[in-house]
Design a protein around this motif. Structure first.
Motif, PDB file in Angstrom:
ATOM      1  N   THR A 152      -2.065   4.831  -5.103  1.00 50.01           N
ATOM      2  CA  THR A 152      -3.626   4.496  -4.667  1.00 50.01           C
ATOM      3  C   THR A 152      -3.115   3.020  -4.259  1.00 50.01           C
ATOM      4  O   THR A 152      -3.689   2.678  -3.043  1.00 50.01           O
ATOM      5  CB  THR A 152      -4.307   4.113  -5.939  1.00 50.01           C
ATOM      6  N   LYS A 153      -2.228   2.220  -4.843  1.00 49.88           N
ATOM      7  CA  LYS A 153      -2.156   0.938  -4.364  1.00 49.88           C
ATOM      8  C   LYS A 153      -1.235   0.798  -2.858  1.00 49.88           C
ATOM      9  O   LYS A 153      -1.744   0.065  -1.856  1.00 49.88           O
ATOM     10  CB  LYS A 153      -0.909   0.054  -5.198  1.00 49.88           C
ATOM     11  N   MET A 154      -0.510   1.860  -2.619  1.00 49.13           N
ATOM     12  CA  MET A 154       0.256   1.950  -1.379  1.00 49.13           C
ATOM     13  C   MET A 154      -0.932   2.651  -0.486  1.00 49.13           C
ATOM     14  O   MET A 154      -0.815   2.116   0.789  1.00 49.13           O
ATOM     15  CB  MET A 154       1.244   2.976  -1.620  1.00 49.13           C
ATOM     16  N   ILE A 155      -1.639   3.500  -0.518  1.00 45.17           N
ATOM     17  CA  ILE A 155      -2.593   3.790   0.493  1.00 45.17           C
ATOM     18  C   ILE A 155      -3.672   2.651   0.751  1.00 45.17           C
ATOM     19  O   ILE A 155      -3.882   2.488   2.169  1.00 45.17           O
ATOM     20  CB  ILE A 155      -3.643   4.910  -0.128  1.00 45.17           C
ATOM     21  N   CYS A 156      -3.758   1.753  -0.164  1.00 45.46           N
ATOM     22  CA  CYS A 156      -4.737   0.643  -0.093  1.00 45.46           C
ATOM     23  C   CYS A 156      -3.982  -0.304   0.871  1.00 45.46           C
ATOM     24  O   CYS A 156      -4.495  -0.989   1.983  1.00 45.46           O
ATOM     25  CB  CYS A 156      -5.109   0.101  -1.168  1.00 45.46           C
TER      26      CYS A 156
END
Length: 213
Positions: A158-162
């Motif tokens: 999720t952090k990488m997508i954001c």
């Protein structure tokens, strides 16, 4: 260092800009997640051929939108790679990347030598058909993300997508798309939870998109 602190440091991951020095690590991640998120080592004779198709082009042609996830030992255990303008990226892929791949993989394996999946990727390298790449109006950018099992389930996906969405927004992108295998239900749940929806599908692929404006 206490046992709990030591355990915590062992599971510490950080998102970093991807450099050429990280390429081999990213190529390895691509192989180890290349079977709908599972290890694809047994499907390929050449451990780099899959990464040369799905990871390396972004590191070379779109370096400002290439990021890796590193563990506490600075080993690459994931990546998120993107292209701001898919149409322009694919043109560069055909004109700049494929000639290099044709030198490395000079010929497509003969029918009797097609034991593993290498030949499918190599055949793709020998095709200059830019029309085979999907483009979506309103979703000009696209991304790839893969994480090794040890980095999964901790919120880093999720952090990488954001992170990549913010990078794309800063560069003016209005929308991003990605492709995935239809049978990867875990990935589908992950993407839809983050706001992606189906744009198109066929027997082998689902294309998902998300507006960024």
């Amino acid at each position: 260092m206490s046992a709990s602190a030591q355990q915590s440091s062992l599971h510490e991951f950080n998102i970093r800009p991807c450099t050429i020095a990280d390429e081999d690590g990213a190529v390895a991640v691509c192989l180890h997640t290349g079977d709908s998120g599972n290890d694809a080592c047994s499907f390929f004779n050449d451990p780099k051929v899959l990464g040369h198709r799905y990871a390396s082009p972004y590191i070379h042609l779109s370096p400002d939108l290439s990021f890796v996830l590193k563990d506490s030992e600075e080993k690459v255990c994931g990546y998120v790679l993107a292209a701001l303008d898919s149409e322009q990226f694919y043109k560069r892929y055909v004109n700049e990347w494929l000639p290099k791949m044709k030198q490395i993989y000079a010929s497509i394996p003969l029918e009797e030598d097609r034991v593993k999946r290498d030949w499918e990727v190599i055949q793709d390298f020998h095709s200059n058909n830019i029309e085979s790449f999907k483009l979506f109006e309103g979703y000009p950018s696209h991304l790839h993300i893969d994480l090794l099992p040890k980095a999964q389930g901790k919120g880093y996906g999720t952090k990488m997508i954001c992170h990549i969405e913010n990078e794309l927004k800063q560069r003016g992108s209005k929308g991003v798309h990605l492709e995935m295998a239809p049978n990867n239900t875990r990935a589908f749940k992950f993407y839809t939870k983050l706001g992606f929806s189906i744009l198109a599908s066929d027997e082998d692929t689902l294309w998902l998109g998300k507006k960024l404006c």
